[in-house]
Design a protein around this motif. Structure first.
Motif: not given
Length: 377
Positions: A76-80, A100-102, A119-120
């Motif tokens: 969810x975090x990576x998608x949003x 990507x760094x985040x 996430x990435x």
């Protein structure tokens, strides 16, 4: 290529029943998830469902549920984050530089273990496929949830994993391995050299590693009962009590000390002379009798403690005690250096037999009285 195969072959092992079952369940979960999302729901990114389903057929049902929570959070975090960056910048490359760094940092610092990688990788999928519109984001999250639900359901309802057999197998290996080492030392101690003693010491260290593996396996066994709807329906062999581990941890420590003493005598590290051959022969007889005690414990562990098996163990322990008394008689009549070397061996052997003997003080669990179900007789 031949050299590479030769190095890899010893590391490969035949899969056990549990590994085969879990592998087939993971494949079945992926197929079901794909059928639900790709065929029935005709989702645009049906890959997410089987991907999640495979990842969530874990070693225990509890771990599947916990991993599902972590995985959904990371996806969810990576998608949003990817969808938001792409919508704000309008450029895929710039969005990757920002996101990507985040997401990599988030995956590393978040308390989600190995699931942080999702996430990435999810952000990359979103940006590479250009699927960051609101409906596409919704589909992606829905597919992930469907795949997670399928993975958990398959793991929980189809032969849910129970690890008690693994614990029992590891517990049974302790007396077998201790007995094998004692028998090797007893057969060769009369004419051993420093190289052989060093190998014995390595084998004794391996016993400590086996105890650590047993500790980990007990944790997995306890975890496998949590959130497991089928553990009462499946056949489960109760492992021995933790008192069994305590007894064999003591025996393993004694063997570590004994083999170190033998190694130091053979290598002259402490400047101690080798005891006479007659004394070493008697030490070998003592250790061979102790090996029979371990063999009796292995039989009791496998088949249960009946009168005949306990009598066999008691007789072997009595033989070892008699051999110890004979070795102690050899302490007289030698010089101080020989007496110090032989005395070190006698002290180690005495402590070993004490650890193999039933605990008369009521603390701990004597190894010959521990059943497969963990009760004492």
């Amino acid at each position: 290529m031949n050299a590479l195969l030769a190095r890899l072959t010893p590391r490969m092992h035949r899969p056990d029943r549990q590994q085969v079952v879990q592998s087939l369940k993971a494949a079945a979960a992926a197929i079901i998830a794909w059928a639900l999302t790709g065929w029935w729901l005709t989702a645009p990114m049906a890959l997410m469902a089987p991907w999640a389903a495979v990842a969530l057929v874990q070693g225990t049902v509890y771990r599947s549920v916990r991993t599902a929570t972590q995985l959904i959070m990371m996806i969810t975090a990576g998608t949003l984050l990817a969808a938001g960056a792409a919508a704000l910048t309008g450029d895929t490359m710039i969005a990757m530089i920002i996101v990507l760094p985040v997401t990599v940092l988030l995956g590393n610092v978040a308390p989600v273990g190995g699931q942080g990688l999702y996430a990435p990788t999810t952000a990359l999928f979103v940006l590479a496929y250009g699927s960051y519109s609101l409906p596409a984001v919704g589909h992606r999250l829905l597919e992930t949830v469907v795949g997670a639900a399928v993975g958990i359901a398959v793991n929980a309802l189809v032969l849910p994993p129970i690890h008690s057999l693994h614990v029992t197998g590891l517990a049974r290996s302790l007396p077998r391995d201790c007995g094998r080492l004692l028998r090797d030392i007893g057969d060769e101690v009369e004419d051993y050299d420093a190289q052989r003693a060093e190998q014995w010491h390595r084998d004794a260290r391996d016993l400590s590693a086996a105890l650590s593996e047993l500790h980990v396996a007990r944790g997995r066994d306890a975890e496998s009962l949590r959130l497991n709807p089928g553990h009462r329906l499946r056949r489960r062999t109760p492992p021995p009590s933790t008192g069994w581990d305590i007894v064999w941890a003591r025996v393993a420590n004694r063997l570590l000390a004994l083999t170190l003493t033998l190694w130091e005598i053979a290598s002259h590290r402490r400047g101690l002379p080798r005891p006479p051959r007659r004394s070493l022969h008697r030490v070998g007889s003592l250790l061979s009798a102790a090996a029979e005690v371990c063999a009796a414990d292995e039989t009791i562990m496998e088949h249960g403690a009946d009168e005949e098996r306990c009598d066999r163990r008691d007789a072997a322990l009595a033989d070892a005690r008699e051999a110890l008394a004979v070795v102690k008689d050899d302490l007289r009549g030698h010089g101080p250096d020989v007496g110090a070397a032989l005395g070190s061996l006698v002290a180690d052997c005495h402590a070993l037999l004490d650890d193999l003997a039933p605990d008369e003080g009521g603390e701990g669990v004597p190894p010959a009285r521990v059943h497969q179900g963990g009760s004492t007789a």
